[in-house]
Design an enzyme around this catalytic site. Sequence first.
Site, PDB file in Angstrom:
ATOM      1  N   GLU A  67       0.934  -1.356  -0.113  1.00 25.45           N
ATOM      2  CA  GLU A  67      -0.032   0.077  -0.049  1.00 25.45           C
ATOM      3  C   GLU A  67       0.805   1.258  -0.193  1.00 25.45           C
ATOM      4  O   GLU A  67       0.573   2.261  -0.575  1.00 25.45           O
ATOM      5  CB  GLU A  67      -0.990   0.034   1.265  1.00 25.45           C
ATOM      6  CG  GLU A  67      -2.296  -1.054   0.987  1.00 25.45           C
ATOM      7  CD  GLU A  67      -2.896  -0.560  -0.024  1.00 25.45           C
ATOM      8  OE1 GLU A  67      -3.285   0.727  -0.505  1.00 25.45           O
ATOM      9  OE2 GLU A  67      -3.252  -1.388  -0.819  1.00 25.45           O
TER      10      GLU A  67
ATOM     11  N   CYS B 176     -12.073   2.392 -15.159  1.00 30.27           N
ATOM     12  CA  CYS B 176     -12.582   4.013 -14.758  1.00 30.27           C
ATOM     13  C   CYS B 176     -11.144   4.867 -14.807  1.00 30.27           C
ATOM     14  O   CYS B 176     -10.835   5.495 -13.784  1.00 30.27           O
ATOM     15  CB  CYS B 176     -13.256   4.271 -13.440  1.00 30.27           C
ATOM     16  SG  CYS B 176     -14.057   5.609 -13.339  1.00 30.27           S
TER      17      CYS B 176
ATOM     18  N   CYS C 117     -15.993   2.960 -20.504  1.00 30.31           N
ATOM     19  CA  CYS C 117     -17.148   3.038 -20.077  1.00 30.31           C
ATOM     20  C   CYS C 117     -18.214   1.997 -20.674  1.00 30.31           C
ATOM     21  O   CYS C 117     -19.267   1.511 -19.989  1.00 30.31           O
ATOM     22  CB  CYS C 117     -18.013   4.641 -20.297  1.00 30.31           C
ATOM     23  SG  CYS C 117     -17.059   5.908 -19.434  1.00 30.31           S
TER      24      CYS C 117
ATOM     25  N   CYS D 234     -17.855  -0.781 -18.302  1.00 31.25           N
ATOM     26  CA  CYS D 234     -17.855  -0.716 -17.039  1.00 31.25           C
ATOM     27  C   CYS D 234     -19.032  -1.109 -16.213  1.00 31.25           C
ATOM     28  O   CYS D 234     -20.363  -0.859 -16.719  1.00 31.25           O
ATOM     29  CB  CYS D 234     -17.743   0.934 -16.731  1.00 31.25           C
ATOM     30  SG  CYS D 234     -17.885   1.386 -14.988  1.00 31.25           S
TER      31      CYS D 234
ATOM     32  N   CYS E  56     -24.064   5.826 -13.615  1.00 31.84           N
ATOM     33  CA  CYS E  56     -23.035   6.629 -13.233  1.00 31.84           C
ATOM     34  C   CYS E  56     -23.525   7.931 -13.838  1.00 31.84           C
ATOM     35  O   CYS E  56     -23.961   8.276 -15.021  1.00 31.84           O
ATOM     36  CB  CYS E  56     -21.898   6.303 -14.081  1.00 31.84           C
ATOM     37  SG  CYS E  56     -20.357   7.312 -14.147  1.00 31.84           S
TER      38      CYS E  56
END
Length: 379
Positions: A40, A195, A202, A205, A211
């Site tokens: 991370e 994204c 899209c 997606c 959205c």
Amino acid sequence: MSSWTHRTFAPALLAWFARHGRHDLPWQRDPTPYRVWISEVMLQQTQVAVVIPYFERFVTHFPDLATLAAAPLDEVLHVWSGLGYYARARHLHQAAQQACHAHGGHLPADRAQLQALPGIGRSTAAAILSLAHGQRQAILDGNCKRVLARCFAVPGWPGTAPVQRQLWDLAERLTPLAAVADYNQAMMDLGATCCTRAQPGCDRCPLAAGCQAYRQGRVADYPAARPRRRLPVRQTRLLLIADPSGAVLLQRRPPAGIWGGLYVPPVIAADADPAAWCREQLGLPIRRVEMLPLRRHSFTHFQLDIEPVALWLTAAAASIGDSDWCWADPRHPGRLGLPTPIKALLIEFHGISSQVSANRSIGDCTTTANRAGGSAHRS
DNA sequence: AAGCCGGGGCA
DNA sequence: TGCCCAGGCTT
């Protein structure tokens, strides 16, 4: 679908994740808190593809918290070197030591305690707790911000507090009660692979149906871009000082600021005389000086024009008493942390330097003492 | 050449 | 709380 809700969002995302998510990243194979933490922190600044080899190398050198805590900082910086943001490597090291001391050799499984460790903020703490412990904790990294800002048409730049608050609020409400690790990974994967900032997919997606940005035909407008400012330019000279054996002088930089804690050749003012500086500050006698072509480095808040100056000593130099200084082989500087551009510069310099010594052995012993401080022979 | 990125530090 | 900072990468 008019718009996503906390009931519909996670199922749609999880269904996509099962088929299209990433399931075999190195830190997913054995998602211990330690490995998730390292990944991370690396991912805070760098994309997955770049992180993978660094991650493998790092956990091979420092397989667990205790090993990292016991390692010398220089070694940690060395293994980190190339990733940038070196304060993060220092924080990693500090946090490992703190955790070993205060938490019995483990990273705490509590968000407040995790966030109290240096280099771990809200999102990183939540990632460790959800991915390694399965706790229900909302994350909000750059990918999540983009997904949420688009799905819910959140206006404004996410760097500001109000926008930040709205996005965290959405993230908290949308995070499901179960399968949180998959959900959080799915948010990051969707942002990273579908994204995306430029040319989002899209048409494939799983969230496009609800959205808001997509419906408005304004996907590219979310999230709003950071307001931009002009970058100041600073000038410096960087002294590549070689002794007859080819070793180059390096100095460890102070912990804060640019290249903090890393080893870099001496940096002097752009109008300072390099040879005079060597004599006066270091007592080093210079045989030959050559100005090298200017190079420009960009940082977030300024640009740095570096004029490298090659200086060759008349004789081998005694080591400098201060422990922040050292002589290093420019090709293999050893276990030191070096910034990437400096590493490249040292390699280049070694090439020039060995040509110079080759010429000298042919008989060209003239010391072409360019007047340092004057204008370089550069067209 | 410009944008990106999560957290620390400071006023 | 609101700025400023950092560094290698992608676009």
